[in-house]
Design a protein around this motif. Structure first.
Motif, mmCIF file in Angstrom:
data_model
loop_
_atom_site.group_PDB
_atom_site.id
_atom_site.type_symbol
_atom_site.label_atom_id
_atom_site.label_comp_id
_atom_site.label_asym_id
_atom_site.label_seq_id
_atom_site.Cartn_x
_atom_site.Cartn_y
_atom_site.Cartn_z
ATOM 1 N N ALA A 1 0.891 -0.537 3.937
ATOM 2 C CA ALA A 1 1.800 -1.193 4.882
ATOM 3 C C ALA A 1 2.323 -0.137 5.844
ATOM 4 N N TYR A 2 2.866 -0.584 6.958
ATOM 5 C CA TYR A 2 3.597 0.318 7.843
ATOM 6 C C TYR A 2 5.058 0.003 7.603
ATOM 7 N N TYR A 3 5.670 0.815 6.766
ATOM 8 C CA TYR A 3 7.002 0.563 6.239
ATOM 9 C C TYR A 3 7.004 -0.831 5.609
ATOM 10 N N SER A 4 7.709 -1.789 6.102
ATOM 11 C CA SER A 4 7.731 -3.097 5.426
ATOM 12 C C SER A 4 6.731 -4.089 6.019
ATOM 13 N N LEU A 5 5.943 -3.675 6.999
ATOM 14 C CA LEU A 5 5.018 -4.582 7.684
ATOM 15 C C LEU A 5 3.629 -4.547 7.061
ATOM 16 N N ARG A 6 3.098 -5.710 6.809
ATOM 17 C CA ARG A 6 1.738 -5.821 6.286
ATOM 18 C C ARG A 6 0.888 -6.594 7.298
ATOM 19 N N PRO A 7 -0.215 -5.987 7.731
ATOM 20 C CA PRO A 7 -1.057 -6.652 8.722
ATOM 21 C C PRO A 7 -2.049 -7.615 8.088
ATOM 22 N N MET A 8 -2.652 -8.435 8.927
ATOM 23 C CA MET A 8 -3.783 -9.255 8.511
ATOM 24 C C MET A 8 -5.038 -8.527 8.969
ATOM 25 N N LYS A 9 -6.044 -8.525 8.144
ATOM 26 C CA LYS A 9 -7.275 -7.827 8.471
ATOM 27 C C LYS A 9 -8.326 -8.836 8.922
ATOM 28 N N LEU A 10 -8.870 -8.638 10.125
ATOM 29 C CA LEU A 10 -9.917 -9.511 10.644
ATOM 30 C C LEU A 10 -11.242 -9.180 9.971
ATOM 31 N N PRO A 11 -12.210 -10.073 10.049
ATOM 32 C CA PRO A 11 -13.520 -9.807 9.440
ATOM 33 C C PRO A 11 -14.203 -8.540 9.967
ATOM 34 N N ASN A 12 -13.865 -8.126 11.192
ATOM 35 C CA ASN A 12 -14.476 -6.919 11.756
ATOM 36 C C ASN A 12 -13.712 -5.654 11.364
ATOM 37 N N GLY A 13 -12.647 -5.787 10.553
ATOM 38 C CA GLY A 13 -11.900 -4.634 10.082
ATOM 39 C C GLY A 13 -10.658 -4.306 10.891
ATOM 40 N N ARG A 14 -10.472 -4.969 12.017
ATOM 41 C CA ARG A 14 -9.296 -4.710 12.849
ATOM 42 C C ARG A 14 -8.043 -5.249 12.174
ATOM 43 N N LEU A 15 -6.944 -4.571 12.402
ATOM 44 C CA LEU A 15 -5.661 -4.988 11.843
ATOM 45 C C LEU A 15 -4.866 -5.734 12.901
ATOM 46 N N MET A 16 -4.306 -6.877 12.533
ATOM 47 C CA MET A 16 -3.463 -7.658 13.431
ATOM 48 C C MET A 16 -2.084 -7.765 12.785
ATOM 49 N N TRP A 17 -1.069 -7.385 13.543
ATOM 50 C CA TRP A 17 0.299 -7.314 13.045
ATOM 51 C C TRP A 17 1.112 -8.495 13.551
ATOM 52 N N PRO A 18 2.104 -8.960 12.782
ATOM 53 C CA PRO A 18 2.955 -10.060 13.243
ATOM 54 C C PRO A 18 3.685 -9.671 14.531
ATOM 55 N N ALA A 19 3.852 -10.621 15.430
ATOM 56 C CA ALA A 19 4.488 -10.355 16.719
ATOM 57 C C ALA A 19 5.957 -9.995 16.572
ATOM 58 N N ASP A 20 6.593 -10.416 15.505
ATOM 59 C CA ASP A 20 8.010 -10.104 15.300
ATOM 60 C C ASP A 20 8.200 -8.793 14.527
ATOM 61 N N SER A 21 7.211 -7.917 14.581
ATOM 62 C CA SER A 21 7.236 -6.674 13.820
ATOM 63 C C SER A 21 8.426 -5.790 14.155
ATOM 64 N N ILE A 22 8.750 -5.655 15.424
ATOM 65 C CA ILE A 22 9.839 -4.768 15.820
ATOM 66 C C ILE A 22 11.162 -5.277 15.268
ATOM 67 N N GLU A 23 11.382 -6.595 15.357
ATOM 68 C CA GLU A 23 12.618 -7.161 14.821
ATOM 69 C C GLU A 23 12.706 -6.932 13.308
ATOM 70 N N ARG A 24 11.589 -7.071 12.630
ATOM 71 C CA ARG A 24 11.586 -6.880 11.180
ATOM 72 C C ARG A 24 11.863 -5.429 10.806
ATOM 73 N N LEU A 25 11.356 -4.484 11.608
ATOM 74 C CA LEU A 25 11.626 -3.073 11.351
ATOM 75 C C LEU A 25 13.094 -2.743 11.569
ATOM 76 N N VAL A 26 13.686 -3.297 12.611
ATOM 77 C CA VAL A 26 15.100 -3.061 12.901
ATOM 78 C C VAL A 26 15.975 -3.631 11.790
ATOM 79 N N GLU A 27 15.643 -4.804 11.296
ATOM 80 C CA GLU A 27 16.403 -5.430 10.215
ATOM 81 C C GLU A 27 16.327 -4.608 8.932
ATOM 82 N N ALA A 28 15.206 -3.934 8.710
ATOM 83 C CA ALA A 28 15.008 -3.163 7.480
ATOM 84 C C ALA A 28 15.867 -1.902 7.454
ATOM 85 N N GLU A 29 16.269 -1.410 8.619
ATOM 86 C CA GLU A 29 17.050 -0.166 8.671
ATOM 87 C C GLU A 29 18.433 -0.359 8.271
#
Length: 87
Positions: free
Chosen positions: A59-87
């Motif tokens: 994970a990137y701190y508390s964020l967990r991405p979704m992995k596409l079939p081609n291996g790319r990571l896609m992160w939730p759009a509200d990631s920044i808000e979730r990181l700020v809340e975690a601090e």
């Protein structure tokens, strides 16, 4: 619903696969996903910093991405808000 360029590209490339971008978007609460590069730009980081942390901890701190079939990571759009809340 607004779909960004990365999502459109993934949908065109993997539209016929069992786990396509529409399925991934349906499971995302915000119905928007960010690529690692987009997330890094918003956080003023290098994309490799996010990838390294993900590889080391799953994970990137508390964020967990979704992995596409081609291996790319896609992160939730509200990631920044979730990181700020975690601090």
């Amino acid at each position: 619903m607004r779909i960004n360029t990365t999502q459109r590209r993934a949908e065109r490339q993997y539209g016929d696969t069992q786990m396509n971008i529409k399925t991934l978007m349906a499971s995302c609460k915000a119905c928007q996903l960010l690529s690692t590069e987009e997330l890094a730009a918003q956080l003023s980081l290098q994309p490799q910093s996010i990838r390294k942390r993900y590889c080391q901890t799953g994970a990137y701190y508390s964020l967990r991405p979704m992995k596409l079939p081609n291996g790319r990571l896609m992160w939730p759009a509200d990631s920044i808000e979730r990181l700020v809340e975690a601090e």
